[in-house]
Every structure is written in structure tokens, then in C-alpha cells.
Design a protein around this motif. Structure first.
Motif, PDB file in Angstrom:
ATOM      1  N   ALA A   1      -7.826 -20.773  56.597  1.00 10.37           N
ATOM      2  CA  ALA A   1      -7.986 -19.355  56.396  1.00 10.37           C
ATOM      3  C   ALA A   1      -7.408 -18.960  54.995  1.00 10.37           C
ATOM      4  N   LEU A   2      -6.462 -19.493  54.645  1.00 11.37           N
ATOM      5  CA  LEU A   2      -6.250 -18.881  53.365  1.00 11.37           C
ATOM      6  C   LEU A   2      -7.144 -19.182  52.243  1.00 11.37           C
ATOM      7  N   LEU A   3      -8.088 -19.934  52.236  1.00 11.51           N
ATOM      8  CA  LEU A   3      -9.233 -19.942  51.349  1.00 11.51           C
ATOM      9  C   LEU A   3     -10.038 -18.825  51.446  1.00 11.51           C
ATOM     10  N   ASP A   4      -9.976 -18.328  52.710  1.00 12.95           N
ATOM     11  CA  ASP A   4     -10.946 -17.126  52.977  1.00 12.95           C
ATOM     12  C   ASP A   4     -10.290 -15.783  52.139  1.00 12.95           C
ATOM     13  N   ALA A   5      -8.887 -15.936  52.334  1.00 12.80           N
ATOM     14  CA  ALA A   5      -7.992 -14.593  51.865  1.00 12.80           C
ATOM     15  C   ALA A   5      -8.119 -14.918  50.352  1.00 12.80           C
ATOM     16  N   VAL A   6      -8.061 -16.148  49.597  1.00 15.61           N
ATOM     17  CA  VAL A   6      -8.189 -16.191  48.236  1.00 15.61           C
ATOM     18  C   VAL A   6      -9.640 -15.600  47.657  1.00 15.61           C
ATOM     19  N   ALA A   7     -10.708 -16.177  48.415  1.00 16.51           N
ATOM     20  CA  ALA A   7     -11.987 -15.464  47.933  1.00 16.51           C
ATOM     21  C   ALA A   7     -12.175 -14.257  48.272  1.00 16.51           C
ATOM     22  N   VAL A   8     -11.518 -13.411  49.144  1.00 13.17           N
ATOM     23  CA  VAL A   8     -11.601 -12.069  49.265  1.00 13.17           C
ATOM     24  C   VAL A   8     -11.130 -11.172  48.099  1.00 13.17           C
TER      25      VAL A   8
ATOM     26  N   LEU B   1       1.859 -11.809  51.836  1.00 11.42           N
ATOM     27  CA  LEU B   1       0.873 -12.822  51.469  1.00 11.42           C
ATOM     28  C   LEU B   1      -0.039 -12.157  50.358  1.00 11.42           C
ATOM     29  N   LEU B   2      -0.641 -10.889  50.749  1.00 15.75           N
ATOM     30  CA  LEU B   2      -1.557 -10.341  49.894  1.00 15.75           C
ATOM     31  C   LEU B   2      -0.717 -10.212  48.481  1.00 15.75           C
ATOM     32  N   GLN B   3       0.492  -9.647  48.315  1.00 15.85           N
ATOM     33  CA  GLN B   3       1.237  -9.666  46.954  1.00 15.85           C
ATOM     34  C   GLN B   3       1.134 -11.027  46.441  1.00 15.85           C
ATOM     35  N   VAL B   4       1.245 -11.925  47.081  1.00 10.21           N
ATOM     36  CA  VAL B   4       1.304 -13.388  46.292  1.00 10.21           C
ATOM     37  C   VAL B   4      -0.257 -13.439  45.726  1.00 10.21           C
ATOM     38  N   LEU B   5      -1.094 -13.355  46.531  1.00  8.46           N
ATOM     39  CA  LEU B   5      -2.713 -13.556  46.359  1.00  8.46           C
ATOM     40  C   LEU B   5      -2.843 -12.637  45.225  1.00  8.46           C
ATOM     41  N   PHE B   6      -2.469 -11.480  44.980  1.00  9.79           N
ATOM     42  CA  PHE B   6      -2.934 -10.292  44.298  1.00  9.79           C
ATOM     43  C   PHE B   6      -2.292 -10.669  42.905  1.00  9.79           C
ATOM     44  N   HIS B   7      -0.894 -10.965  42.751  1.00 14.47           N
ATOM     45  CA  HIS B   7      -0.341 -11.428  41.475  1.00 14.47           C
ATOM     46  C   HIS B   7      -0.944 -12.663  40.931  1.00 14.47           C
ATOM     47  N   SER B   8      -1.189 -13.500  41.864  1.00 12.00           N
ATOM     48  CA  SER B   8      -1.853 -14.789  41.087  1.00 12.00           C
ATOM     49  C   SER B   8      -3.017 -14.271  40.581  1.00 12.00           C
ATOM     50  N   ARG B   9      -3.757 -13.617  41.207  1.00 14.53           N
ATOM     51  CA  ARG B   9      -5.004 -13.435  40.657  1.00 14.53           C
ATOM     52  C   ARG B   9      -5.130 -12.578  39.292  1.00 14.53           C
ATOM     53  N   VAL B  10      -4.160 -11.826  39.432  1.00 11.40           N
ATOM     54  CA  VAL B  10      -3.886 -10.912  38.033  1.00 11.40           C
ATOM     55  C   VAL B  10      -3.442 -12.115  36.913  1.00 11.40           C
ATOM     56  N   ALA B  11      -2.523 -12.964  37.327  1.00  8.05           N
ATOM     57  CA  ALA B  11      -2.130 -14.073  36.144  1.00  8.05           C
ATOM     58  C   ALA B  11      -3.169 -15.001  35.685  1.00  8.05           C
TER      59      ALA B  11
END
Length: 312
Positions: A87-94, A146-156
Motif C-alpha cells: 500500500a506504500l506504493l499506492d501512497a507514493v503514486a497518489v 508518513l505523508l510528510q515523508v512522502l511529500f518532502h521526498s517528492r519535493v526533493a
């Protein structure tokens, strides 16, 4: 899985699939004469897997695999679910969709700096949920962190000169965890107590990060009581005499000394102060409710009024 006896295997894919196929499904797929996909499976997945669209099994008894994204579907002789973490892959895709062109304008405008306030807020909300023992809130707030980790990683990932992705972040974490647990992953050491493990972690981190001081790496932006406790803990590990800790008549020195005494006694002063503060807030609210019940305005109480309604 015995492919000689299992004729119908349900394979549950992640909701957005993202190319993830459970490894445990491979024997059934190799033995299957038909691969089916029910109505929950997107068309692109049907095309990619070469499946036939169907919601029911065939009637000839041939070995079949049915693909679905419905975790409740269990009408086969065997059910193979998605691997843990799929499900983490779903979160990354979103997150990727929100940040990409055509996604959310607000998400697209955010930077590491603009997101800092939310990172801090979400961490404290998770902290409070744990304090309250609210399981539903813990689950929700973990998602927000977890959203914060995904968000910062996407910005990076969009950085001009030094980009990195969520896979880089996860890969670094895996390397760190494995490297700091040689007794688990390499079998080269024997660690039999949590205390010994903590000391070993510090040794490994000093070597890994080439730290010159025992207080290197202590985040100075954390709450002051927690900071004093962490500095006390770090210096105690290198046998700093307690009489060299800050002392004096100033408020700061007195607060540091109190936090240090608590930490050296095995007490978390930050947690204790938070608990005392929350109890005080609850008592204030109780006094105000008592005033309202008595027809008084809680915002206009004088000292005598506060004492009258203060819980005994």
C-alpha cells in the motif's frame, strides 16, 4: 503451494497495482491455464498481465488464477495477498499525482521550508495520540507523518542539482538499519540486552558519521526540556561527572539541573512536564465548567472566584 491440488487461486493486487505482483502467486500463475481479472482490476492491468476479463471461475475445472484488488474476495481454494508494504506504493503514486502537472495547485507550490510547520504539527499530534492511548488517532496520525515523508521526498526529487527520491530515502534507511544491527543481519556480534544495544548504536553512529564530540548530532531545535535531557544522556555515556552539568541561580540553569536529575534517575522530564501541563489544563477547564454551571462568567473570575471553583 501445491499446484497439483489447487485449481483456483485468488491473487489480491494493490489497489493501484503499480506493477507489484506477489511472489507467492508465481507457482499458481505458471500452472494456470487461464488468468482472469474481475471488475475491480483496471484495464491497463488486464492488458499488462494478459488476463481475460471475468468475475466468475470457469466450469471445466482447469487451473485458474483470478486477479482482483478486492481484499475481501476469497472464493478460491487459495488466496495470495499483496506483500506487506504494497500500500506504500499506492501512497507514493497518489503523492506523485498530486504534485505533478494537472494535480493539486497547493501541493505543487510547497517547498521543504513551507512544509516544516506541518511536519512539527503532525509529529505532536501523533505524540498526543500515543499519550491518550487512542488507537484510531494513532493510526491516522501515523499516516499524516508518513505523508510528510512522502511529500518532502517528492519535493526533493525535483531539485535541480541534487535530487533524490523516496527510493533513495528508503534505501538509505535499509542500509542504516542493517548496518546498525550486525548482530541480527550479519551474526557477527552478540547483543543480549537493550542497554548494550544502545551503547553499540552510539559506537556505530560515531564511526559512521565521524563525530568529533559526544554531543554532535543532538538536534538543537527540539523542546528545551527534551534537549537538556538528551545532552545529559549523551554526556553521561562518556562519563562526564554530574557536578559539571550546568548549575547556577538562573532560571535556565535551574531548569536544566532539574531535567538532568530526572534523566539520570531514568525519568523522561519532557514527558513528565507534558503530563503535568495536560493535567493542569484539564483542571482549569473543570473549574471553568463549574463556574458556568453556577451561572458565573469563567472569563471574569477574580482570584477568589478561581479558588471557589477550583477542584479540590
Amino acid at each position: 503451494m501445491s499446484t497439483g491440488t489447487v485449481q483456483r487461486t485468488v491473487v489480491v493486487l494493490p489497489e493501484r497495482w503499480a506493477g507489484v505482483l506477489p511472489a507467492a502467486a508465481l507457482p499458481a500463475l505458471r500452472a494456470a491455464e487461464r488468468v482472469l481479472a474481475d471488475a475491480t482490476v483496471p484495464e491497463e492491468v488486464v492488458a499488462a498481465t494478459g488476463a481475460t476479463r471475468a468475475d466468475t471461475w470457469g466450469d471445466d475445472g482447469a487451473p485458474e488464477v483470478l486477479l482482483t484488488t478486492d481484499p475481501a474476495r476469497a472464493d478460491g481454494e487459495a488466496v495470495v495477498g499483496p506483500p506487506a508494504g504494497a500500500a506504500l506504493l499506492d501512497a507514493v503514486a497518489v503523492m506523485d499525482r498530486l504534485r505533478s502537472p494537472g494535480g493539486c495547485p497547493w501541493d505543487a507550490e510547497q517547498t521543504h521550508e513551507s512544509l516544516l510547520q506541518y511536519l512539527i504539527e503532525e509529529c505532536y499530534e501523533l505524540y498526543q495520540a500515543v499519550e491518550d492511548g487512542d488507537r484510531d488517532a494513532i493510526r491516522e496520525e501515523l499516516g499524516d507523518v508518513l505523508l510528510q515523508v512522502l511529500f518532502h521526498s517528492r519535493v526533493a526529487a525535483e531539485h535541480d542539482s541534487r535530487p533524490f527520491t523516496i527510493d533513495d530515502v528508503a534505501g538509505d534507511l535499509v542500509a542504516k538499519l542493517v548496518g546498525r544491527h550486525p548482530h541480527v543481519f550479519a551474526g557477527s556480534e552478540r547483543i543480549d540486552t537493550a542497554e548494550r544495544q544502545e551503547h553499540r548504536w552510539e559506537e556505530l553512529k560515531r564511526a559512521e558519521k565521524q563525530r568529533e564530540s559526544s554531543v554532535d548530532g543532538v538536534p538543537l531545535g527540539q523542546p528545551a526540556v527534551a534537549l537538556a535531557a538528551k545532552l545529559t544522556s549523551r554526556t553521561a555515556r562518556v562519563h562526564l561527572p554530574p557536578d559539571l552539568l550546568p548549575t547556577g541561580a538562573g532560571v535556565g540553569e535551574q531548569l536544566f539541573a532539574l531535567a538532568a536529575r530526572a534523566k539520570l534517575a531514568g525519568i523522561d522530564p519532557e514527558a513528565e512536564l507534558r503530563a503535568a501541563s495536560r493535567r493542569f489544563a484539564d483542571t482549569v477547564r473543570a473549574a471553568e465548567r463549574a463556574a458556568v454551571a453556577d451561572g458565573a462568567d469563567p472569563h471574569a473570575l477574580d482570584a477568589a472566584g478561581w479558588r471557589r471553583y477550583w477542584p479540590s
